[in-house]
Design a protein around this motif. Structure first.
Motif, short mmCIF file in Angstrom:
data_model
loop_
_atom_site.label_atom_id
_atom_site.label_comp_id
_atom_site.label_asym_id
_atom_site.label_seq_id
_atom_site.Cartn_x
_atom_site.Cartn_y
_atom_site.Cartn_z
N LYS A 23 0.82 -1.21 0.00
CA LYS A 23 0.00 0.00 0.00
C LYS A 23 0.86 1.26 0.00
O LYS A 23 1.91 1.31 0.63
CB LYS A 23 -0.93 -0.02 1.21
N ASP A 45 -0.18 8.88 -1.77
CA ASP A 45 0.26 9.83 -2.80
C ASP A 45 -0.01 11.25 -2.30
O ASP A 45 -1.17 11.66 -2.14
CB ASP A 45 -0.48 9.56 -4.11
N SER A 49 -1.01 14.82 -5.11
CA SER A 49 -1.27 13.77 -6.09
C SER A 49 -1.67 14.25 -7.47
O SER A 49 -1.49 13.53 -8.45
CB SER A 49 -2.38 12.85 -5.57
N GLY A 83 -3.34 11.93 -10.36
CA GLY A 83 -2.96 10.57 -9.99
C GLY A 83 -2.11 9.81 -10.99
O GLY A 83 -2.13 8.58 -11.01
N SER A 122 0.23 7.73 -8.88
CA SER A 122 -0.52 6.61 -8.31
C SER A 122 -0.76 5.53 -9.35
O SER A 122 -0.56 4.33 -9.09
CB SER A 122 -1.88 7.09 -7.78
N GLU A 139 0.19 1.62 -9.33
CA GLU A 139 -0.88 0.61 -9.37
C GLU A 139 -0.66 -0.36 -10.53
O GLU A 139 -0.93 -1.56 -10.40
CB GLU A 139 -2.23 1.31 -9.48
N THR A 195 -3.08 2.18 -3.90
CA THR A 195 -3.12 3.49 -3.26
C THR A 195 -4.27 3.53 -2.28
O THR A 195 -5.41 3.25 -2.64
CB THR A 195 -3.31 4.61 -4.31
N ALA A 201 -4.79 9.65 -1.01
CA ALA A 201 -4.14 10.67 -1.83
C ALA A 201 -4.68 12.02 -1.42
O ALA A 201 -5.83 12.15 -0.96
CB ALA A 201 -4.41 10.42 -3.32
N TYR A 213 -9.23 12.59 -10.17
CA TYR A 213 -8.63 11.43 -9.52
C TYR A 213 -9.71 10.43 -9.09
O TYR A 213 -9.65 9.24 -9.43
CB TYR A 213 -7.83 11.89 -8.29
N ARG A 258 -11.69 6.14 -10.25
CA ARG A 258 -11.50 5.04 -9.31
C ARG A 258 -12.81 4.56 -8.71
O ARG A 258 -13.77 5.32 -8.62
CB ARG A 258 -10.51 5.47 -8.21
N ALA A 310 -9.07 9.87 -2.69
CA ALA A 310 -8.35 11.14 -2.72
C ALA A 310 -9.17 12.23 -2.04
O ALA A 310 -10.39 12.31 -2.22
CB ALA A 310 -8.02 11.55 -4.15
#
Length: 369
Positions: free
Chosen positions: A5, A8, A11, A14, A17, A21, A27, A30, A41, A45, A50
């Protein structure tokens, strides 16, 4: 198997990141002060990991909670670099120059097994190297073995862009060596040729079809999880600008034109065209002076993202000007991947060779946490 793990800091959207990844890290947190970047960011995801926050407001209690909840393997990040930039004022008292002390505070509290700092190369020489020496001293006193900071050119690591950035890498365990350079560099033509021509697009759309099947491994990698092209729209130029661009040859600049045109923009890098046979110049946050290798326009957001090595399923959100800035500020994911791979194998890294170029068969996982 649990993934190692990372956190960031600073960031942006990202890119750092994402590269880690791709190498197999996860991550878990962030942070960035720019709301637009954090929105992009998290948009990309499954979990909103973040936070939009001033790092000076990130308390040691919050850091202790993170440390309790997760076994943090590493901390990565690029403290804002404007104060160090060779194109900026290089003011030693610029408050942004001291944000690396916040980075240091977080590392000191968490004490991860490694840390990585990315910045512009001007950091090495500002005030006769004071910041470089201070970073080495502070983190060294925490017990980190710090590799001699190096300026890496992203073009040597599978990124179709000449982008020089300095990296500081410190480890508590194992031995870190900077990644070996790749083979053949990826040109702008190789990076972008499968994207639809904006000369042939009449109306704005959210997405477009590709021109054809991938022509090389870089295009295949960028398209691995995408069937459509997003963030790919034209910019309106004046007829005068278009006329001047049309006279600039592939890889040329306004200096290739008669002197009467030089007064249009009194800037020695104005009206530069990409060289179709070479990696791009550095993608910055403005993009008003750099033009497509064959079309008379600035590159689209997607083209800039490709040149930064963001995969096509990574979507940039917000206003168009903000998106350009988001792309330009990012760490190229493929360069971050190379650093991450070396760190992942640092306990047995005597014979690591990772190549990412147009002739490579490397397959990366681009799934996001």
């Amino acid at each position: 198997m649990n993934k190692p793990k990372i956190i960031d800091l600073f960031s942006g959207v990202g890119g750092f990141s994402l590269g880690f990844e791709m190498a197999g890290y996860e991550t878990v947190f962030a942070i960035d002060f720019w709301k637009d970047a954090i929105q992009t960011y998290n948009f990309n995801r499954k979990k909103d990991i973040a936070v939009h926050m001033d790092i000076t407001k990130l308390t040691n209690e919050q850091l202790k909670k993170l440390k309790t909840e997760h076994e943090i393997e590493g901390i990565i990040g690029g403290p804002p670099c404007q104060g160090f930039s060779t194109v900026g004022t290089r003011d030693i008292n610029d408050e942004r120059n001291h944000l690396y002390l916040e980075y240091y505070r977080v590392v000191k509290e968490i004490m991860p097994k490694f840390f990585v700092i990315e910045n512009v190369k001007g950091l090495l020489t500002l005030n006769k190297g004071m910041f470089k020496e201070d970073i080495l001293k502070r983190f060294g006193e925490l017990g980190y073995k710090i590799a001699e900071p190096q300026v890496l050119n992203a073009a040597n690591y599978g990124v179709p862009q000449n982008r020089h950035r300095v990296f500081f890498v410190g480890v508590l365990d194992g031995h870190f060596e900077y990644p070996p350079t790749s083979g053949k560099k990826v040109s702008t033509l190789e990076a972008l040729s499968d994207l639809p021509s904006l000369d042939n697009i009449e109306n704005y759309a959210e997405s477009y079809n590709y021109n054809f099947e991938p022509e090389n491994s870089f295009q295949a990698l960028m398209r691995k999880n995408s069937t459509k092209v997003f963030n790919h729209n034209d910019t309106n130029h004046t007829s005068q600008t278009i006329d001047i661009i049309s006279m600039v040859p592939d890889g040329g600049s306004i200096k290739d034109l008669p002197p009467e045109y030089w007064e249009v923009r009194k800037y020695n890098k104005a009206f530069q065209r990409m060289n179709s046979q070479q990696p791009s110049h550095t993608i910055d946050t403005g993009h008003r002076n750099y033009f497509h290798y064959s079309e008379n326009r600035v590159p689209s957001i997607r083209e800039c993202a490709r040149i930064q090595s963001f995969p096509d399923d990574f979507i940039f959100t917000g206003a168009k000007s903000s998106q350009y800035k988001q792309v330009g500020n990012a760490v190229p994911p493929l360069l971050a991947y190379q650093i991450a791979t070396q760190l992942l194998n640092r306990n047995n890294c005597d014979d690591i060779t990772v190549k990412v170029n147009s002739d490579s068969n490397l397959q990366l996982s681009l799934s996001l946490s």
